[in-house]
Design a protein around this motif. Sequence first.
Motif, short mmCIF file in Angstrom:
data_model
loop_
_atom_site.label_atom_id
_atom_site.label_comp_id
_atom_site.label_asym_id
_atom_site.label_seq_id
_atom_site.Cartn_x
_atom_site.Cartn_y
_atom_site.Cartn_z
N ALA A 381 0.83 -1.20 0.00
CA ALA A 381 0.00 0.00 0.00
C ALA A 381 0.87 1.26 0.00
O ALA A 381 0.53 2.27 -0.64
CB ALA A 381 -0.92 0.00 1.22
N PHE A 382 2.00 1.20 0.69
CA PHE A 382 2.89 2.36 0.74
C PHE A 382 3.62 2.57 -0.58
O PHE A 382 3.84 3.71 -1.01
CB PHE A 382 3.91 2.17 1.86
CG PHE A 382 4.96 3.23 1.92
CD1 PHE A 382 4.68 4.50 2.43
CD2 PHE A 382 6.25 2.97 1.48
CE1 PHE A 382 5.65 5.48 2.47
CE2 PHE A 382 7.23 3.94 1.52
CZ PHE A 382 6.93 5.20 2.02
N SER A 383 3.98 1.49 -1.27
CA SER A 383 4.74 1.60 -2.52
C SER A 383 3.91 2.19 -3.65
O SER A 383 4.47 2.67 -4.64
CB SER A 383 5.28 0.23 -2.92
OG SER A 383 4.22 -0.66 -3.16
N GLN A 384 2.59 2.15 -3.55
CA GLN A 384 1.76 2.72 -4.60
C GLN A 384 1.82 4.25 -4.62
O GLN A 384 1.55 4.86 -5.66
CB GLN A 384 0.31 2.27 -4.41
CG GLN A 384 0.12 0.78 -4.58
CD GLN A 384 -1.32 0.37 -4.34
OE1 GLN A 384 -2.16 1.20 -3.99
NE2 GLN A 384 -1.63 -0.91 -4.53
N PHE A 385 2.17 4.86 -3.48
CA PHE A 385 2.19 6.32 -3.39
C PHE A 385 3.62 6.89 -3.32
O PHE A 385 3.81 8.10 -3.41
CB PHE A 385 1.42 6.78 -2.15
CG PHE A 385 -0.01 6.32 -2.14
CD1 PHE A 385 -0.98 6.99 -2.87
CD2 PHE A 385 -0.39 5.20 -1.42
CE1 PHE A 385 -2.29 6.55 -2.85
CE2 PHE A 385 -1.69 4.77 -1.40
CZ PHE A 385 -2.65 5.44 -2.12
N GLU A 392 16.19 -1.34 1.39
CA GLU A 392 15.60 -2.24 2.36
C GLU A 392 14.13 -2.52 2.04
O GLU A 392 13.66 -3.67 2.16
CB GLU A 392 15.72 -1.64 3.76
CG GLU A 392 15.14 -2.49 4.88
CD GLU A 392 15.91 -3.75 5.11
OE1 GLU A 392 15.35 -4.69 5.71
OE2 GLU A 392 17.09 -3.83 4.67
N THR A 393 13.40 -1.50 1.59
CA THR A 393 11.99 -1.69 1.24
C THR A 393 11.84 -2.59 0.02
O THR A 393 10.97 -3.46 -0.03
CB THR A 393 11.33 -0.34 0.98
OG1 THR A 393 11.51 0.51 2.12
CG2 THR A 393 9.84 -0.50 0.72
N ILE A 394 12.72 -2.37 -0.98
CA ILE A 394 12.67 -3.21 -2.18
C ILE A 394 12.98 -4.66 -1.84
O ILE A 394 12.35 -5.60 -2.35
CB ILE A 394 13.65 -2.67 -3.24
CG1 ILE A 394 13.21 -1.27 -3.70
CG2 ILE A 394 13.76 -3.61 -4.42
CD1 ILE A 394 14.17 -0.62 -4.67
N TYR A 395 13.93 -4.87 -0.92
CA TYR A 395 14.29 -6.23 -0.52
C TYR A 395 13.12 -6.91 0.20
O TYR A 395 12.81 -8.08 -0.07
CB TYR A 395 15.51 -6.18 0.39
CG TYR A 395 15.85 -7.50 1.04
CD1 TYR A 395 16.46 -8.51 0.32
CD2 TYR A 395 15.52 -7.72 2.39
CE1 TYR A 395 16.75 -9.73 0.92
CE2 TYR A 395 15.81 -8.93 2.99
CZ TYR A 395 16.43 -9.93 2.27
OH TYR A 395 16.72 -11.13 2.86
N ARG A 396 12.46 -6.19 1.09
CA ARG A 396 11.34 -6.78 1.82
C ARG A 396 10.15 -7.06 0.91
O ARG A 396 9.44 -8.05 1.09
CB ARG A 396 10.93 -5.86 2.96
CG ARG A 396 11.93 -5.80 4.11
CD ARG A 396 11.41 -4.97 5.26
NE ARG A 396 12.33 -5.00 6.39
CZ ARG A 396 12.35 -5.95 7.32
NH1 ARG A 396 11.48 -6.96 7.24
NH2 ARG A 396 13.21 -5.92 8.31
N LEU A 397 9.93 -6.18 -0.08
CA LEU A 397 8.85 -6.43 -1.03
C LEU A 397 9.11 -7.67 -1.86
O LEU A 397 8.22 -8.50 -2.06
CB LEU A 397 8.66 -5.21 -1.93
CG LEU A 397 7.87 -4.03 -1.36
CD1 LEU A 397 7.94 -2.84 -2.30
CD2 LEU A 397 6.42 -4.43 -1.12
N ALA A 398 10.33 -7.81 -2.36
CA ALA A 398 10.67 -8.98 -3.17
C ALA A 398 10.60 -10.26 -2.35
O ALA A 398 10.07 -11.29 -2.82
CB ALA A 398 12.06 -8.81 -3.76
#
Length: 468
Positions: A381-385, A392-398
Amino acid sequence: MVVVKSSFRSGVVLSLSSGVVTLQGFLSAWVGELFRVASSLGLVVNLYRDRCLNIVVGALLFNPESAVSVGIRVEACRLLATIVLGFMSIGSILDPLGNFILTPCRIDAQYRWVIESAAPSIISRMSVFEPLETGIISVDSLIPIGRGQRELLVGDRQTGKTSIGIDSILNQKYGSLLCVYVPIGQKASSIIEVFLSLVVRDASFYVSLLVAAASSSAVCQFMSGYTGSSLSEFFMLSSEIPSFLMLDDLSKHAVAYREIYLLLRRPPGREAYPGEIFFVHSRLLERSSKLSTAFGGGSCTSFPVIETLAGDVSAYITTNVISITDGQLFLSLELFLSGVKPGIDVGLSVTRVGSAAQWNGMKILSGSYKLELAQLVELQAFSQFAAELGAETIYRLARGRILLEMLKQCNGSPIGLPQQLGVLSLCNQDIIRTIDVDRVQTLLQSYYSVPQWVAIIVPSRMISTALI
């Protein structure tokens, strides 16, 4: 003397409607007593006095198609409602009154069991500590279930509630767990389809079906839940073995009891349900427990099913059963339609037993997965905005997307514990980040095709390298 005794045990039918009868003329009666009218049996469920202080009995007729009319004579049996059980019940199909519809062996009546009995006392119980392996990796790793637990399956229509229970039954094929499946108010075609799926997978020899289809009367649908509970309780107490009970579903059971309640001319409550609907379900589910070793050590695990409307968890019957059970598995329609099967919502699903009923190795491997999946929803939900995301966020999403993909599982294909541990250990390795999300299922199908005794020693790095 004989005449007085006969009048003491007899009465007449005052009214009759859809299997619910009103009787009068008895000098004494009690709730749960059997009576005989014509060629049918009935059960007393309500007692009150009229203006002349005469006893008026509200009762349920087990066979409403029989030739019963107003004014016919009724004889009290002075017995509690019971069913005849034995080991011939295993692998058989029974009706709501315990009569055999289909049995693979000769009927050998061994025991007479009370349909409505008291739940085991607190002293005779012990804490739940034995895991019940459902064969569903997302359940066994994130929301573990123990033997003797009452776990609610709640979700909208066509979200896979029955499939989870059937997969749990299929996973007990080579175990010591006896299963009882009670479809309440389901279509006869759906019940036959479930039974044939069990026969095809050679799983019918340890499963008993107690059928109350949608064409059955409200009385039969109401009694089927208690008869199924008595059947599983029989295995728990007399045979001292673990049993599994699936009630599919209690929302139709509540509707059937509401129909009976209104025909008895009782005052309705919220949503026209009777005020005692909580007690109706609680005395049904409280019979599931884990007995102490002094009482045999048997257990009865219940999987009640509740169907919601538009994901409304705050409905009357849903909240009642949630407060009775030891946790719930919430199936989300959005996850199901998006391809996540089983569509278990990790945020709303919970088990009050916790990891006490989980194998130690499973605790080590899956300890942080539930938190990662909960964080994945927030990160998506946060990555859409957000215009730019950190490393670190990209790693956790993947990592979360691959984990979600590896927890997907087809219906009718339970996974053994060794293979589940192999998949979960693979999730902990960073090598899975080099695999595309679209190829994760190919990796899993290759891994599942390897025999379990080989899959334990096959390194996950070799499988990943072969696919890459």
